[in-house]
Scaffold this motif. Structure first.
Motif, PDB file in Angstrom:
ATOM      1  N   ASN A 260      31.942  40.215  38.239  1.00  0.00           N
ATOM      2  CA  ASN A 260      31.184  41.298  38.874  1.00  0.00           C
ATOM      3  C   ASN A 260      29.685  41.071  38.763  1.00  0.00           C
ATOM      4  OD1 ASN A 260      33.388  42.783  39.766  1.00  0.00           O
ATOM      5  ND2 ASN A 260      33.589  43.911  37.833  1.00  0.00           N
ATOM      6  N   VAL A 263      28.695  38.596  41.349  1.00  0.00           N
ATOM      7  CA  VAL A 263      28.674  39.210  42.688  1.00  0.00           C
ATOM      8  C   VAL A 263      27.356  39.950  42.894  1.00  0.00           C
ATOM      9  CG1 VAL A 263      29.710  40.981  44.152  1.00  0.00           C
ATOM     10  CG2 VAL A 263      31.181  39.398  42.889  1.00  0.00           C
ATOM     11  N   ARG A 264      26.944  40.751  41.926  1.00  0.00           N
ATOM     12  CA  ARG A 264      25.718  41.533  42.065  1.00  0.00           C
ATOM     13  C   ARG A 264      24.497  40.630  42.193  1.00  0.00           C
ATOM     14  NH1 ARG A 264      28.185  44.665  37.993  1.00  0.00           N
ATOM     15  NH2 ARG A 264      26.792  43.846  36.397  1.00  0.00           N
ATOM     16  N   ALA A 267      24.533  38.842  45.722  1.00  0.00           N
ATOM     17  CA  ALA A 267      24.429  39.709  46.903  1.00  0.00           C
ATOM     18  C   ALA A 267      23.000  39.825  47.414  1.00  0.00           C
ATOM     19  CB  ALA A 267      24.992  41.091  46.575  1.00  0.00           C
ATOM     20  N   ASP A 276      30.373  39.522  50.938  1.00  0.00           N
ATOM     21  CA  ASP A 276      31.619  40.283  51.044  1.00  0.00           C
ATOM     22  C   ASP A 276      32.821  39.448  50.612  1.00  0.00           C
ATOM     23  OD1 ASP A 276      30.267  42.467  51.906  1.00  0.00           O
ATOM     24  OD2 ASP A 276      30.786  42.258  54.026  1.00  0.00           O
ATOM     25  N   GLN A 279      32.847  39.392  46.911  1.00  0.00           N
ATOM     26  CA  GLN A 279      33.210  40.725  46.434  1.00  0.00           C
ATOM     27  C   GLN A 279      34.713  40.951  46.547  1.00  0.00           C
ATOM     28  OE1 GLN A 279      31.227  43.396  45.161  1.00  0.00           O
ATOM     29  NE2 GLN A 279      33.260  44.236  44.736  1.00  0.00           N
ATOM     30  N   SER A 282      36.522  38.955  43.974  1.00  0.00           N
ATOM     31  CA  SER A 282      36.324  39.580  42.669  1.00  0.00           C
ATOM     32  C   SER A 282      37.295  40.739  42.468  1.00  0.00           C
ATOM     33  CB  SER A 282      34.877  40.070  42.546  1.00  0.00           C
ATOM     34  OG  SER A 282      34.713  40.871  41.395  1.00  0.00           O
ATOM     35  N   GLU A 283      37.453  41.559  43.491  1.00  0.00           N
ATOM     36  CA  GLU A 283      38.357  42.714  43.390  1.00  0.00           C
ATOM     37  C   GLU A 283      39.804  42.266  43.228  1.00  0.00           C
ATOM     38  OE1 GLU A 283      37.411  44.788  46.947  1.00  0.00           O
ATOM     39  OE2 GLU A 283      35.528  45.638  46.164  1.00  0.00           O
TER      40      GLU A 283
END
Length: 656
Positions: A260, A263-264, A267, A276, A279, A282-283
């Motif tokens: 996470n 990802v941040r 981005a 995306d 992201q 990651s999910e």
């Protein structure tokens, strides 16, 4: 002028540090000098009190070529750089007619980063932390530490975290340090000319002796990008720790939180499609990890495999995108880009490594009460890596108080990638093992007591008879007890039990800092100190405060330890005895280290009590006992109580 002999040099060095020469030290120095001159490899077991630091420093300094000394602990690094090397260099200077230079070198994250200090952390999950610098009187501990570190930055000459006293938390230090992947590089950084890490590297390049740690040595060997200066000789002190430290460096980890963060960070720098994609991956990974159960993954489950491939591919796209774009609107973008790249590259590398499914890797899930689930991957063995990277191009001397298990060096040798001593191997380096003994008379100074009458420990449940035995031994010893336990749960149970039975103070690991615990234990002879792993190897308390060392059980690795069980299985599949090669060797190392806590000085007397009957009754018991100091051995509980009482009486008579 006649070249000084090694005995002359050693005598001068030992005199300079206020010590006395010992036969084992002389033997060691001569063997190290011979190995270095012959470009050979040497394993030296040098017991406590031998003076092994000078046993290798003197021949290393006399050799004339650059030497790297790698240690496992901060305490020994500081001893070498702050005490042993300065005094030794001064003592040898008139004899050598030169003044050898020395320096300490650590990984980049151990040094204060001036760019991070002055420019701050890229704004993300740590928003506002550096705003506390502007506050007149920050109230939080973190804010206070940050202000103190800013003041320290103007005073320190090294920027080394270990020179900051008192120390700070990892979180606080993380605000002013960077990893090697996050570093901008001296040529691109506005503070490159003043960089503490770069200065340390430059000092190391000019030094005759470079003192470093096992982790940096492993990085230098594994990653192929040299971080240590070119050297002709490598000396590994505390060598019993080397395999564990190299394994740690070669271990990869993935957690939902780590992904996470990546990802941040990414981005801000890439197009929406790439962001995306990462992201979504990651999910998917986070959903898989929510259901993860601890244990080894001999095959990668389909859902995890899909999640890892998605992460790998999305991370690769983001890495390419970060490299191709540059947003001038992002303040201090070079730092932001470097941090994002470091995070995403780490995700990519671990995901790809696990996806490739090498037969030489072990993959497993871990679950932590506080941090949740993690996915880890480690090498099944580091022996091949060490054989190829460590022994191929230089003379290597490995030394420790504990290198012989079961009576020989072959167990340690095999873990390092060395063939059995004396055998001819096509690819295996040739080496020699040497035990120089100890100045202590273990048979007269200590007793090894095995509580043969107790029930064998099981995996679960309280051992009432063991706790009764422990209480009686502590009573006979008048306190003065270091309790070494195989788990924190066992240490806590024993501490609670003894506190309820008697008035003596029982210190417990975790209730105070380790340094404070050891200080209090040494100061009050009637005190007991109970704890787990770090106490087995990290306590040096000579004198009457430690006259009884108790081990609650043989410290075999847990049967469900994924890496240890995988290594044991691999040995068995190769036709060997996996239990003896892995589990018994692991236990022998810890027991030898633990037993070594008892006799730390010439006048020390006491008992090592093992409250596990298997040391006396099991077939492997003789192997484990042969790995311990040569104490007088007994299973007579009455005899050991009389001995402890007599030792306690002498200590009290002398006011100790």
């Amino acid at each position: 002028m006649t070249k000084p002999s090694l005995p002359e040099l050693l005598h001068a060095a030992v005199t300079a540090v206020g010590g006395t020469e010992r036969p084992g030290q002389v033997t060691m120095a001569e063997a190290v000098a011979e190995a270095v001159d012959d470009n050979a490899h040497l394993l030296v077991q040098a017991g406590t009190g031998t003076g092994k630091s000078l046993g290798y420093l003197v021949p290393a300094l006399a050799h004339g070529e650059r030497v790297v000394v790698a240690t496992a602990t901060l305490a020994l690094q500081r001893q070498l750089v702050e005490r042993d090397l300065p005094r030794t260099v001064e003592a040898l200077h008139p004899l050598l007619r030169r003044r050898p230079q020395f320096a300490m070198l650590k990984g980049r994250s151990n040094y204060l980063c001036l760019h991070r200090l002055h420019e701050g952390v890229p704004q993300e999950e740590d928003d506002g932390l550096f705003d506390q610098f502007e506050a007149a009187a920050p109230t939080s501990k973190l804010g206070q530490d940050l202000l103190r570190m800013r003041d320290w930055a103007d005073e320190t000459e090294t920027g080394d975290r270990d020179d900051l006293t008192p120390g700070v938390s990892d979180r606080a230090w993380g605000q002013i340090s960077v990893s090697s992947r996050e570093c901008l590089g001296a040529s691109k950084c506005a503070y490159g000319a003043e960089c503490f890490a770069e200065a340390a590297r430059e000092r190391a390049k000019l030094a005759d002796v470079v003192v470093t740690n096992h982790a940096l040595l492993a990085i230098d060997a594994i990653e192929g990008a040299p971080v240590l200066p070119q050297h002709e000789v490598l000396i590994v002190d505390e060598a019993h720790e080397l395999v564990s430290r190299v394994t740690g460096v070669a271990t990869g980890e993935l957690t939902p939180g780590q992904v996470n963060r990546a990802v941040r960070r990414a981005a801000k720098l890439v197009n929406e499609k790439a962001a995306d994609s990462l992201q979504t991956a990651s999910e998917t990974f986070e959903r898989v990890m929510e259901l993860a159960l601890p244990g080894r993954l001999e095959e990668i489950p389909e859902d995890l495999g899909y999640a890892l491939m998605s992460l790998r591919d999305a991370a690769r796209t983001v890495i390419s995108a970060i490299g191709a774009t540059r947003d001038k609107s992002v303040q201090d973008e070079d730092v932001v880009r470097k941090q994002a790249l470091a995070s995403v590259e780490s995700i990519h590398d671990v995901a790809e490594r696990i996806t490739l499914g090498s037969e030489y890797d072990v993959v497993w899930y871990e679950r932590h009460d506080r941090f949740g689930a993690s996915l880890r991957v480690a090498p099944l063995s580091v022996s091949g890596l060490l054989r190829e990277k460590l022994f191929a191009e230089r003379s290597v001397v490995l030394t420790s108080a504990t290198l012989k298990f079961g009576g020989d060096f072959n167990g340690v040798g095999a873990s390092l990638g060395l063939s059995p001593e004396g055998t001819e191997g096509e690819d295996a380096p040739q080496w020699k093992g040497l035990d120089v003994g100890s100045p202590f008379d273990y048979a007269k100074q200590g007793i090894l007591y095995v509580a043969k009458h107790l029930s064998a420990p099981g995996r679960e449940g309280s051992r009432t008879d063991m706790l009764d035995e422990l209480a009686e031994l502590v009573e006979s010893a008048g306190g003065r007890t270091l309790g070494l336990f195989s788990s924190m749960r066992a240490a806590q149970a024993a501490a609670e039990e003894l506190r309820s039975r008697q008035d003596r103070r029982v210190l417990l690991q975790g209730e105070e800092t380790l340094g404070e615990l050891i200080k209090n234990f040494a100061a009050d002879p009637e005190t007991c100190l109970f704890g787990t792993l770090s106490l087995w190897q990290g306590v040096d308390v000579p004198g009457p405060s430690c006259q009884l060392v108790v081990m609650d059980r043989i410290p075999f690795p847990r049967p469900d330890d994924p890496l240890m069980s995988a290594r044991q299985k691999a040995v068995e599949e190769g036709g060997g005895n996996g239990f003896m090669a892995v589990a018994a060797t692991h236990a022998a190392l810890l027991m030898a280290q633990g037993a070594g806590r008892l006799v730390r000085a010439m006048g020390d007397r006491g008992v090592v009590a093992v409250l596990d009957p298997r040391l006396a009754t099991a077939r492997y018991g003789s192997y484990l006992r042969a790995s311990l100091p040569d104490f007088w051995f007994t299973t007579d509980r009455n005899q050991v109580r009389r001995s402890l009482a007599a030792i306690d009486a002498v200590a009290k008579e002398t006011g100790q």
